[in-house]
Design a protein around this motif. Structure first.
Motif, short mmCIF file in Angstrom:
data_model
loop_
_atom_site.label_atom_id
_atom_site.label_comp_id
_atom_site.label_asym_id
_atom_site.label_seq_id
_atom_site.Cartn_x
_atom_site.Cartn_y
_atom_site.Cartn_z
N GLN A 79 0.84 -1.20 0.00
CA GLN A 79 0.00 0.00 0.00
C GLN A 79 0.88 1.25 0.00
O GLN A 79 0.57 2.23 -0.68
CB GLN A 79 -0.93 -0.02 1.21
CG GLN A 79 -2.05 -1.03 1.04
CD GLN A 79 -3.19 -0.78 1.99
OE1 GLN A 79 -2.96 -0.51 3.16
NE2 GLN A 79 -4.41 -0.87 1.50
N THR A 82 2.28 1.71 -3.45
CA THR A 82 1.25 2.07 -4.43
C THR A 82 0.72 3.48 -4.23
O THR A 82 0.50 4.20 -5.20
CB THR A 82 0.08 1.06 -4.35
OG1 THR A 82 0.62 -0.25 -4.42
CG2 THR A 82 -0.91 1.26 -5.48
N PHE A 83 0.52 3.88 -2.99
CA PHE A 83 -0.19 5.14 -2.75
C PHE A 83 0.69 6.27 -2.21
O PHE A 83 0.31 7.43 -2.29
CB PHE A 83 -1.35 4.91 -1.78
CG PHE A 83 -2.41 4.00 -2.33
CD1 PHE A 83 -3.29 4.44 -3.32
CD2 PHE A 83 -2.54 2.69 -1.90
CE1 PHE A 83 -4.26 3.61 -3.84
CE2 PHE A 83 -3.50 1.85 -2.41
CZ PHE A 83 -4.37 2.31 -3.39
N GLY A 283 -8.10 -6.70 -1.42
CA GLY A 283 -8.35 -6.88 0.01
C GLY A 283 -7.17 -7.53 0.72
O GLY A 283 -6.30 -8.14 0.08
N PRO A 284 -7.08 -7.41 2.02
CA PRO A 284 -5.94 -7.96 2.77
C PRO A 284 -5.94 -9.49 2.74
O PRO A 284 -6.98 -10.12 2.52
CB PRO A 284 -6.18 -7.44 4.19
CG PRO A 284 -7.63 -7.17 4.26
CD PRO A 284 -8.07 -6.79 2.90
N GLN A 289 -11.96 -12.62 5.70
CA GLN A 289 -12.58 -11.62 4.81
C GLN A 289 -13.49 -12.36 3.84
O GLN A 289 -13.05 -12.82 2.78
CB GLN A 289 -11.46 -10.88 4.06
CG GLN A 289 -11.86 -9.54 3.47
CD GLN A 289 -12.20 -8.53 4.54
OE1 GLN A 289 -11.48 -8.43 5.51
NE2 GLN A 289 -13.30 -7.83 4.36
N ASP A 291 -15.91 -11.53 1.89
CA ASP A 291 -16.31 -11.02 0.58
C ASP A 291 -15.14 -10.98 -0.40
O ASP A 291 -15.19 -10.29 -1.41
CB ASP A 291 -16.99 -9.64 0.69
CG ASP A 291 -16.13 -8.65 1.44
OD1 ASP A 291 -15.04 -9.04 1.91
OD2 ASP A 291 -16.54 -7.47 1.57
N GLY A 379 -25.37 -9.64 -5.47
CA GLY A 379 -26.37 -9.41 -6.52
C GLY A 379 -27.75 -9.11 -5.96
O GLY A 379 -28.49 -8.29 -6.49
N TRP A 380 -28.11 -9.76 -4.85
CA TRP A 380 -29.47 -9.63 -4.32
C TRP A 380 -29.80 -8.19 -3.91
O TRP A 380 -30.95 -7.77 -3.92
CB TRP A 380 -29.68 -10.57 -3.14
CG TRP A 380 -28.90 -10.24 -1.90
CD1 TRP A 380 -27.60 -10.51 -1.67
CD2 TRP A 380 -29.38 -9.58 -0.74
NE1 TRP A 380 -27.22 -10.08 -0.44
CE2 TRP A 380 -28.30 -9.49 0.17
CE3 TRP A 380 -30.62 -9.05 -0.36
CZ2 TRP A 380 -28.43 -8.89 1.41
CZ3 TRP A 380 -30.74 -8.47 0.88
CH2 TRP A 380 -29.66 -8.39 1.75
N ARG A 381 -28.79 -7.41 -3.54
CA ARG A 381 -29.11 -6.05 -3.10
C ARG A 381 -28.57 -4.99 -4.03
O ARG A 381 -28.80 -3.81 -3.82
CB ARG A 381 -28.60 -5.83 -1.67
CG ARG A 381 -27.18 -6.22 -1.48
CD ARG A 381 -26.80 -6.36 -0.03
NE ARG A 381 -25.43 -6.80 0.03
CZ ARG A 381 -24.53 -6.37 0.90
NH1 ARG A 381 -24.88 -5.51 1.80
NH2 ARG A 381 -23.32 -6.82 0.88
N SER A 382 -27.81 -5.40 -5.07
CA SER A 382 -27.27 -4.38 -5.96
C SER A 382 -27.61 -4.60 -7.43
O SER A 382 -27.50 -3.68 -8.23
CB SER A 382 -25.75 -4.29 -5.81
OG SER A 382 -25.16 -5.53 -6.13
N ALA A 383 -28.05 -5.82 -7.81
CA ALA A 383 -28.37 -6.07 -9.22
C ALA A 383 -29.78 -5.54 -9.50
O ALA A 383 -30.76 -6.06 -8.97
CB ALA A 383 -28.28 -7.56 -9.53
#
Lengths: 509, 262
Positions: A79, A82-83, A283-284, A289, A291, A379-383
């Motif tokens: 990180q 990169t940043f 993600g780490p 984690q 997701d 998908g269920w809450r964003s598609a």
């Protein structure tokens, strides 16, 4: 004044040359003779691969100034690079794109060598050393992916260890050696770091030395001509004759194409780094984690796709036996087929093999990138559902659309391409299945779909089925029960007219 | 001589053009290479996401739409709804969900994964869409109220909907009525889903707006039509009335700051 300087320089060169034999070295390397026709653009890929390696060595050394190969700090230093580190992202970008270019150009080089018959007598060992270079390069690519110690790296190591752990009899020991313990731990990253910056680069430099030695001693392959066959008894004299008749020094007559192509590749790598940037870190590297959505780099996407698509019982065979067989085939190739025709137009089997391999790997890579088998857990809450699939629906059908979201059906099912591709797209499901069939499918599952009978109330099932029956293009009648007697075309047309009048998607009718 | 200079100058122009194309202006007002990682895009755990648009797009948009996105349930930027729902009830619905309906709780206690701060951001962001409502055609009914006279509701219901709207009878489907709460029915009668052809309290019956009492009557009529899975009528459940101490709906904020969604 100029004469004095020139004389001084000549004196220095002569002094050095008498000790280092630079002129002789030049004469035997860059000055070696090649067939005139081999100074072709098709022959630049070996030099380009070497250029990529040099870029990797330089950028890798610079990255090592900041990178801390410890499981606890690697992610933080990435990180930082990169940043925060000035130009750190460009360095990472060039290293990342350099590795992609290196693998891609090496594969092009091998394909060209194969199609031009350059592995045949007397260059068998040149080919074998090239295969070793491919294996080491892929090793560098894999361990390099691990150096980017994020969720992709973590799960990449996990999957690699799981594959290695299936080795019959020695699986446990191999995993222990690879990870420094039974699981990914403190020693794991250090081991991969040692492989990536010491063992594999050292090995690749040694094999490159052998490869170049063989290239120089056995000469650059002549440009193949249809009908000119390789014969062990006559080839050496034939090649010497080509060099005598048509040979010219690699530098400057052949090298300029390598330099121009090298300049283009260097620019392409830098432009990719500037425009597309480095990859990750995502993600780490944390197994809690949930997701995480790990994916390998492009050169291993085909393995990722095979592992996902093949049946369970094939996994061990395909992952443990397939790659060694592939490498063994490449190594024995010049020993089982090292004479005869070199030109690709007279070698249909070779051509077919290359086309099949490119198509297979390309298709598998594409599948790996799109990975349609992976559910989209958000998908269920964003598609979203396109408007034409909601307009003119009854309140019950709209509740069905909501149930489809809330019960996470959209994690696997797209509607009109929006959402996961794991299950069939529901956009026209009403034309394929009748209400009873849909009810059975929802309750009992089947065909890779879990049963939802215990997770839905009867009213929820009613709503979902009512909504799905309504999902059909305008003017297309709902699916008919195949157990009912057939109806004459006129009746079917009447059904279509009625469906058109009712309409569904957008209700244009 | 001219030719020998043309090549480097041409290359210089080409390189400048490539570099120019590879740059973009970022919110900090400076030019950056497109590949330069944006610190805003740095990975962060989902509980650290505090951008309203990201939170709404990741959690609400599929069922509730907003902006150009239409969804199956009441839109959260529906001005009638925004003027109707009290802020603390909205927060409670998002946090705990509505039991017995399809609205899940998004709070951590419900397994929804949103922190209290994120829910506050969602509530504030949604309410920031609110604009003053024109009530000249009829006063806005109360968010909650007791069930009214079902017979009156039936009479009103028979007048409801114009010809080109969905047939009113579809509201009476027992499965639909079994899936929604009394409060959802009341809210639906008041705010409708205009983008899908379901009118609000101004368009429920031709010519005039429904009054608060009439909304209660229509809701009562719908509730009396509720049946179990075997087609047997269910006893009407009274709609809980919010306590008198319910805080007033906050005034419409400055709409120029309202977050936008695609």
């Amino acid at each position: 004044m100029i004469d004095k300087a020139t004389k001084a320089a000549q004196g220095v060169f002569t002094w050095l040359d008498s000790r280092l034999h630079i002129a002789e070295l030049w004469e035997h390397t860059a000055g070696h003779h090649i067939p005139k026709k081999s100074a072709s653009w098709f022959y630049v890929f070996g030099s380009l691969t070497l250029l990529c390696l040099v870029i990797q060595l330089i950028t890798g050394t610079l990255l090592a100034f900041a990178y801390v190969p410890s499981g606890a700090e690697a992610y933080t230093t990435l990180q930082y690079l990169t940043f925060e580190q000035p130009l750190g992202w460009i360095l990472r970008g060039i290293h990342y794109w350099g590795s992609n270019f290196m693998v891609a150009i090496m594969l092009i080089h091998m394909t060209q060598v194969y199609l031009f018959g350059a592995y045949k007598y007397p260059r068998e060992l040149t080919w074998v050393s090239g295969v070793l270079l491919l294996v080491i390069t892929l090793g560098l690519a894999f361990t390099g992916q691990v150096m980017r110690f994020d969720e992709d790296a973590y799960w990449g190591i996990g999957i690699g260890a799981a594959i290695a752990g299936r080795s019959p009899g020695i699986g446990e020991q191999v995993v222990q050696l690879m990870l420094g313990g039974p699981i990914i731990g403190a020693e794991t990253l250090s081991r991969f770091f040692s492989l990536h910056v010491f063992i594999l680069p050292g090995s690749i430099l040694a094999v490159i030395a052998l490869h170049l030695r063989l290239v120089l001693s056995k000469g650059i392959n002549e440009y193949p001509e249809p009908g000119v066959l390789v014969n062990r008894e006559t080839y050496d004299a034939h090649y010497a004759n080509i060099l005598k008749k048509d040979g010219m020094p690699f530098a400057p007559y052949g090298i300029w194409k390598d330099l121009v192509a090298g300049g283009i590749v260097l620019m392409a790598i830098v432009v990719c780094a500037l425009v597309l940037g480095p990859k990750g870190p995502f993600g780490p590297p944390d197994p809690t984690q949930i997701d995480a959505n790990p994916r390998p780099d492009f050169y291993f996407m085909w393995i990722f796709a095979i592992a996902a698509l093949m049946p369970d019982y094939m996994e061990t065979v395909a992952l443990l036996i397939g790659p060694p067989i592939g490498i063994a085939l490449l190594i024995i190739l010049p020993f089982i087929n090292n004479t005869g025709e070199k030109h690709w137009s007279r070698r249909p089997v070779a051509l077919l093999a290359v086309v099949s391999l490119v198509l297979s790997l390309g298709l598998l890579t594409w599948y790996g990138i799109t990975s349609p088998w992976s559910p989209d857990m958000t998908g269920w809450r964003s598609a979203i559902t396109p408007k034409q699939f909601l307009e003119h629906r009854s309140p019950l059908e709209l509740q069905g659309a909501i149930v489809i979201q809330q019960k996470q059906c959209r994690n696997c099912h797209a509607i009109d391409g929006i959402g996961s591709q794991r299950g069939p797209d529901l956009a026209a499901v009403g034309t394929r299945l009748t209400a009873p069939q849909l009810t059975r499918q929802v309750i009992q599952g089947g065909g890779n779909m879990p049963a939802y009978g215990k997770n839905l109330t009867p009213y929820e099932i009613d709503a979902v089925v009512a909504y799905m029956v309504s999902l059909r293009p305008n003017g297309v009648p709902p699916a008919r029960d195949s157990t009912l007697p057939a109806v004459p075309p006129s009746t079917r047309q009447a059904e279509k007219n009625q469906a058109s009048a009712e309409g569904q998607h957008g209700k244009e009718g | 001589m001219i030719r020998s200079r043309a090549l480097p100058i041409g290359l210089l122009f080409a390189a400048t053009a490539i570099l120019q194309t590879a740059c973009e202006k970022r919110p900090d007002g400076k030019m950056h290479f497109m590949g330069e990682p944006n610190p805003a895009a740095k990975w962060k755990p989902s509980e650290d996401i505090t951008d309203f648009t990201a939170l709404y797009s990741q959690n609400c948009i599929a069922c509730h739409g907003a902006g150009k996105t239409v969804a199956a349930s009441i839109a959260m930027d529906n001005q009638t709804y925004l003027n109707l729902v009290p802020a603390d009830i909205l927060k409670n619905i998002i946090t705990n969900g509505v039991k017995g309906t399809r609205m899940p709780g998004f709070g951590e206690a419900e397994g929804g994964g949103l922190t209290g701060r994120q829910i506050e951001i969602l509530v504030n962001g949604i309410l920031a869409w609110k604009k003053p409502l024109d009530t000249s055609a009829g006063a806005l009914p109360a968010y909650a109220g007791p069930l009214g006279n079902a017979a009156n509701g039936q009479a009103l219901f028979s007048q409801s909907f114009e010809k080109d709207r969905p047939p009113a009878e579809t509201y009476l489907n027992p499965a639909f009525l079994g899936l929604v709460s009394n409060q959802y029915l009341r809210t639906l009668v008041i705010v409708g889903i205009p983008e899908l052809g379901y009118p609000d309290y101004h368009g429920f019956i031709p010519g005039r707006s429904l009054t608060d009492q009439e909304v209660s009557d229509v809701t009562a009529w719908l509730v009396t039509n509720r049946k179990n899975e075997f087609g047997e009528p269910l006893a009407a459940q009274p709609t809980p009335v919010p306590p008198a101490s319910l805080p007033a709906v906050p005034p419409a904020p400055n709409t120029t700051d309202a977050p936008k969604l695609p």
